[in-house]
Motif scaffolding. Structure first.
Motif, mmCIF file in Angstrom:
data_model
loop_
_atom_site.group_PDB
_atom_site.id
_atom_site.type_symbol
_atom_site.label_atom_id
_atom_site.label_comp_id
_atom_site.label_asym_id
_atom_site.label_seq_id
_atom_site.Cartn_x
_atom_site.Cartn_y
_atom_site.Cartn_z
ATOM 1 N N ILE A 23 43.104 -98.883 -17.980
ATOM 2 C CA ILE A 23 42.376 -98.962 -19.246
ATOM 3 C C ILE A 23 43.096 -99.982 -20.111
ATOM 4 C CG2 ILE A 23 41.845 -97.743 -21.396
ATOM 5 C CD1 ILE A 23 41.320 -95.263 -19.844
ATOM 6 N N ASP A 75 38.566 -103.504 -22.777
ATOM 7 C CA ASP A 75 37.413 -102.608 -22.664
ATOM 8 C C ASP A 75 36.584 -102.631 -23.943
ATOM 9 O OD1 ASP A 75 38.326 -101.885 -20.193
ATOM 10 O OD2 ASP A 75 39.091 -99.941 -20.806
ATOM 11 N N TYR A 122 29.216 -96.845 -26.729
ATOM 12 C CA TYR A 122 30.499 -96.910 -26.035
ATOM 13 C C TYR A 122 31.474 -95.867 -26.566
ATOM 14 C CZ TYR A 122 35.183 -98.611 -24.979
ATOM 15 O OH TYR A 122 36.489 -98.687 -24.600
ATOM 16 N N LEU A 162 32.337 -96.682 -17.177
ATOM 17 C CA LEU A 162 32.588 -98.089 -17.442
ATOM 18 C C LEU A 162 32.109 -98.966 -16.285
ATOM 19 C CD1 LEU A 162 33.853 -98.886 -20.110
ATOM 20 C CD2 LEU A 162 36.007 -99.324 -18.921
ATOM 21 N N ASN A 218 35.124 -103.113 -13.773
ATOM 22 C CA ASN A 218 36.416 -102.636 -14.245
ATOM 23 C C ASN A 218 37.358 -102.404 -13.068
ATOM 24 O OD1 ASN A 218 38.073 -99.848 -15.319
ATOM 25 N ND2 ASN A 218 37.994 -101.602 -16.688
#
Length: 313
Positions: free
Chosen positions: A224, A228, A238, A253, A259
């Protein structure tokens, strides 16, 4: 690595040909500046001071993350709406009193504002970035006008195409990650059963741009990062994802972006590492052992440092 000696900071190679340099004003409201970042798919922008008529610092996603996680709770993020809704709600409740870019720019202290002249050679720029541990520099022409932004990621992307053409770089590329001792042993990670909100709190607390995600057995399963937040779009909820467990956040995601986290083994070559980073436009590479447990992490700055060190030899 002759490329570093032949290009100037004003070269059109930096940034990408399709890029347009974007800036924000110190007097812009935070939501306006944020929209500038999001609409252009960038993580930061130089800040212009209209009174002094000069560029002052960088405004970044990390600045916003730091301010929001220290002034709000996850309950504020569970409401309907995009990030601007949260900002307005926090301001209305007097929980978030900062309203313009000048209030929060550079609050994360991750992007010191260093300027170079447009005639500066790229090898000197790279050396400056390594010495000051900075990810980007602003380039000003003789009139004091912003004419370029050079990032470590763009330098590395260009270097990645030169392994077959530069003998010095070719030799460096054959070395392994283990031989170069390039990886940082302290891996910042979070368990997949924690909430995504906690991951961003960890990012802010540790002063990093991203964290690894591990499962119950300690195996690396994702990452992460501040990038993002570029996914925030009008009407895209989101923020609702931030109260999900990290494992569910990553799955959600994947529906809207690639991702894919990047990892390597200690035995992998420096060449493969650089090429992988450039191809995937990654900002970090996790080093894993045979059990896929993270044992190190290589940042863009680590890569650039190796290139600069060997360039000087």
């Amino acid at each position: 690595m002759e490329l570093l000696k032949t290009l100037r900071a004003s070269s059109p190679v930096f940034p990408n040909d399709s890029s347009v340099i974007k800036a924000v004003s110190m007097t812009d409201t935070i939501d306006v500046a944020l929209k500038q970042l999001i609409s252009n798919g960038i993580l930061s922008a130089p800040v212009f001071d209209p009174k002094e008529k000069k560029y002052y610092c960088f405004f970044s996603m990390l600045d916003l993350i730091k301010e929001i996680v220290t002034t709000s709770t996850i309950q504020h993020w569970e409401q309907e709406g995009d990030i601007n809704t949260v900002l307005l709600d926090l301001q209305d409740r007097k929980l978030f009193k900062k309203s313009i870019v000048a209030d929060i720019c550079d609050s994360s202290k991750r992007d010191p504002f260093i300027v170079v002249d447009s005639e500066t050679m790229l090898d000197n720029v790279a050396d400056l970035m390594v010495k000051n541990n900075i990810r980007r520099v602003a380039v000003l022409n003789q009139k004091g006008e912003l004419c370029n932004i050079i990032t470590n990621s763009r330098i590395i992307e260009c270097i990645s195409h030169l392994f077959a053409m530069d003998k010095e770089l070719e030799q460096l590329g054959k070395m392994t990650i283990k031989e170069m001792k390039i990886a940082t042993s302290d891996v910042v990670s979070i368990s997949s059963d924690k909430k995504a909100w906690d991951a961003f709190k960890l990012i802010s607390k540790m002063g990093v741009s991203g964290v690894g995600v591990t499962d119950s057995q300690g195996k690396l399963i994702g990452s992460i990062s501040d990038s993002d937040l570029k996914l925030i779009k009008p009407k895209f909820q989101y923020l609702q994802l931030l109260h999900l467990p990290v494992s569910e956040y990553l799955q959600a995601l994947k529906k809207v972006t690639d991702n894919n986290y990047i990892f390597c083994k200690p035995s992998d070559s420096f060449k493969s590492l650089v090429e992988n980073v450039a191809e995937k436009r990654a900002h970090r590479v996790f080093v894993v052992n045979d059990d896929h447990h993270p044992i190190g992490v290589v940042s863009l700055q680590d890569i650039l440092e190796q290139i600069v060190i060997h360039h000087k030899k």
